[in-house]
Design a protein around this motif. Structure first.
Motif, PDB file in Angstrom:
ATOM      1  N   ARG A 111       0.819  -1.217   0.000  1.00  0.00           N
ATOM      2  CA  ARG A 111       0.000   0.000   0.000  1.00  0.00           C
ATOM      3  C   ARG A 111       0.852   1.266   0.000  1.00  0.00           C
ATOM      4  O   ARG A 111       0.347   2.356  -0.276  1.00  0.00           O
ATOM      5  N   ALA A 112       2.146   1.151   0.312  1.00  0.00           N
ATOM      6  CA  ALA A 112       3.023   2.322   0.320  1.00  0.00           C
ATOM      7  C   ALA A 112       3.447   2.737  -1.077  1.00  0.00           C
ATOM      8  O   ALA A 112       3.974   3.835  -1.258  1.00  0.00           O
ATOM      9  N   TYR A 113       3.232   1.894  -2.053  1.00  0.00           N
ATOM     10  CA  TYR A 113       3.738   2.144  -3.394  1.00  0.00           C
ATOM     11  C   TYR A 113       2.668   2.763  -4.274  1.00  0.00           C
ATOM     12  O   TYR A 113       1.499   2.342  -4.267  1.00  0.00           O
ATOM     13  N   ASP A 114       3.102   3.742  -5.065  1.00  0.00           N
ATOM     14  CA  ASP A 114       2.167   4.556  -5.838  1.00  0.00           C
ATOM     15  C   ASP A 114       1.948   4.042  -7.259  1.00  0.00           C
ATOM     16  O   ASP A 114       0.870   4.246  -7.825  1.00  0.00           O
ATOM     17  N   TYR A 115       2.964   3.444  -7.816  1.00  0.00           N
ATOM     18  CA  TYR A 115       2.887   3.015  -9.211  1.00  0.00           C
ATOM     19  C   TYR A 115       3.289   1.547  -9.315  1.00  0.00           C
ATOM     20  O   TYR A 115       4.231   1.106  -8.634  1.00  0.00           O
ATOM     21  N   TRP A 116       2.620   0.855 -10.233  1.00  0.00           N
ATOM     22  CA  TRP A 116       2.851  -0.581 -10.408  1.00  0.00           C
ATOM     23  C   TRP A 116       2.923  -0.951 -11.884  1.00  0.00           C
ATOM     24  O   TRP A 116       2.250  -0.339 -12.719  1.00  0.00           O
ATOM     25  N   GLY A 117       3.755  -1.958 -12.151  1.00  0.00           N
ATOM     26  CA  GLY A 117       3.761  -2.525 -13.480  1.00  0.00           C
ATOM     27  C   GLY A 117       2.681  -3.585 -13.628  1.00  0.00           C
ATOM     28  O   GLY A 117       1.939  -3.879 -12.678  1.00  0.00           O
ATOM     29  N   GLN A 118       2.620  -4.178 -14.801  1.00  0.00           N
ATOM     30  CA  GLN A 118       1.577  -5.143 -15.099  1.00  0.00           C
ATOM     31  C   GLN A 118       1.951  -6.555 -14.642  1.00  0.00           C
ATOM     32  O   GLN A 118       1.087  -7.440 -14.606  1.00  0.00           O
ATOM     33  N   GLY A 119       3.213  -6.763 -14.315  1.00  0.00           N
ATOM     34  CA  GLY A 119       3.667  -8.062 -13.840  1.00  0.00           C
ATOM     35  C   GLY A 119       4.288  -8.912 -14.930  1.00  0.00           C
ATOM     36  O   GLY A 119       3.954  -8.781 -16.115  1.00  0.00           O
ATOM     37  N   THR A 120       5.197  -9.773 -14.508  1.00  0.00           N
ATOM     38  CA  THR A 120       5.816 -10.731 -15.412  1.00  0.00           C
ATOM     39  C   THR A 120       5.860 -12.081 -14.703  1.00  0.00           C
ATOM     40  O   THR A 120       6.199 -12.161 -13.515  1.00  0.00           O
ATOM     41  N   GLN A 121       5.512 -13.131 -15.414  1.00  0.00           N
ATOM     42  CA  GLN A 121       5.390 -14.449 -14.809  1.00  0.00           C
ATOM     43  C   GLN A 121       6.740 -15.154 -14.739  1.00  0.00           C
ATOM     44  O   GLN A 121       7.486 -15.195 -15.737  1.00  0.00           O
ATOM     45  N   VAL A 122       7.024 -15.693 -13.560  1.00  0.00           N
ATOM     46  CA  VAL A 122       8.213 -16.528 -13.350  1.00  0.00           C
ATOM     47  C   VAL A 122       7.724 -17.894 -12.895  1.00  0.00           C
ATOM     48  O   VAL A 122       7.009 -18.008 -11.898  1.00  0.00           O
ATOM     49  N   THR A 123       8.125 -18.916 -13.627  1.00  0.00           N
ATOM     50  CA  THR A 123       7.750 -20.291 -13.283  1.00  0.00           C
ATOM     51  C   THR A 123       9.016 -21.118 -13.146  1.00  0.00           C
ATOM     52  O   THR A 123       9.830 -21.163 -14.075  1.00  0.00           O
ATOM     53  N   VAL A 124       9.171 -21.750 -11.994  1.00  0.00           N
ATOM     54  CA  VAL A 124      10.344 -22.570 -11.721  1.00  0.00           C
ATOM     55  C   VAL A 124       9.887 -24.016 -11.595  1.00  0.00           C
ATOM     56  O   VAL A 124       9.091 -24.345 -10.709  1.00  0.00           O
ATOM     57  N   SER A 125      10.388 -24.840 -12.470  1.00  0.00           N
ATOM     58  CA  SER A 125      10.004 -26.255 -12.457  1.00  0.00           C
ATOM     59  C   SER A 125      10.973 -27.061 -11.591  1.00  0.00           C
ATOM     60  O   SER A 125      12.163 -26.736 -11.507  1.00  0.00           O
ATOM     61  N   ALA A 126      10.445 -28.102 -10.977  1.00  0.00           N
ATOM     62  CA  ALA A 126      11.264 -28.920 -10.074  1.00  0.00           C
ATOM     63  C   ALA A 126      12.201 -29.838 -10.852  1.00  0.00           C
ATOM     64  O   ALA A 126      11.976 -30.123 -12.027  1.00  0.00           O
TER      65      ALA A 126
END
Length: 126
Positions: A111-126
């Motif tokens: 909640r302290a942050y004013d601006y956000w990106g759209q996100g990028t997916q990180v998937t780590v397989s076992a």
């Protein structure tokens, strides 16, 4: 209008590495505290790392020693170098900017942050 655009996510095997980037436009990058958060399905968004205006870095305990956050004020870009990745690191990673951050401090609450990106997916397989 301030915009944050992340890139660099993908699929990687456990133990591998990825480098996320977040380019900021439309604002004064050098005056922001920058941070990375992540969110897995069904969970709350959690703090990963932050870098203060004077480039002091802070990390969530679970990523210390594996992740490195950095900023390049000449390129309006913040990076997250991720190594020794684990399946539990799988999430959507978001870049965020805090206009009110100080020179050396940071905030780990979304909640302290004013601006956000759209996100990028990180998937780590076992």
């Amino acid at each position: 209008q301030v915009q944050l655009v992340e890139s660099g996510g993908g699929l990687v095997q456990a133990g591998g590495s990825l480098r996320l980037s977040c380019v900021t436009s439309g604002g004064t990058f050098g005056t922001y505290v920058m941070a990375w958060f992540r969110q897995a399905p069904g969970t709350e968004r959690e703090f990963v790392a932050a870098v203060s205006r004077r480039a002091r870095a802070y990390y969530q305990d679970s990523v210390k020693g594996r992740f490195t956050i950095s900023r390049d004020n000449t390129k309006n870009t913040v990076y997250l170098q991720m190594g020794s990745l684990k399946p539990e690191d799988t999430a959507t990673y978001y870049c965020a900017a805090d206009r009110a951050g100080g020179l050396y401090n940071y905030n780990n609450e979304p909640r302290a942050y004013d601006y956000w990106g759209q996100g990028t997916q990180v998937t780590v397989s076992a």
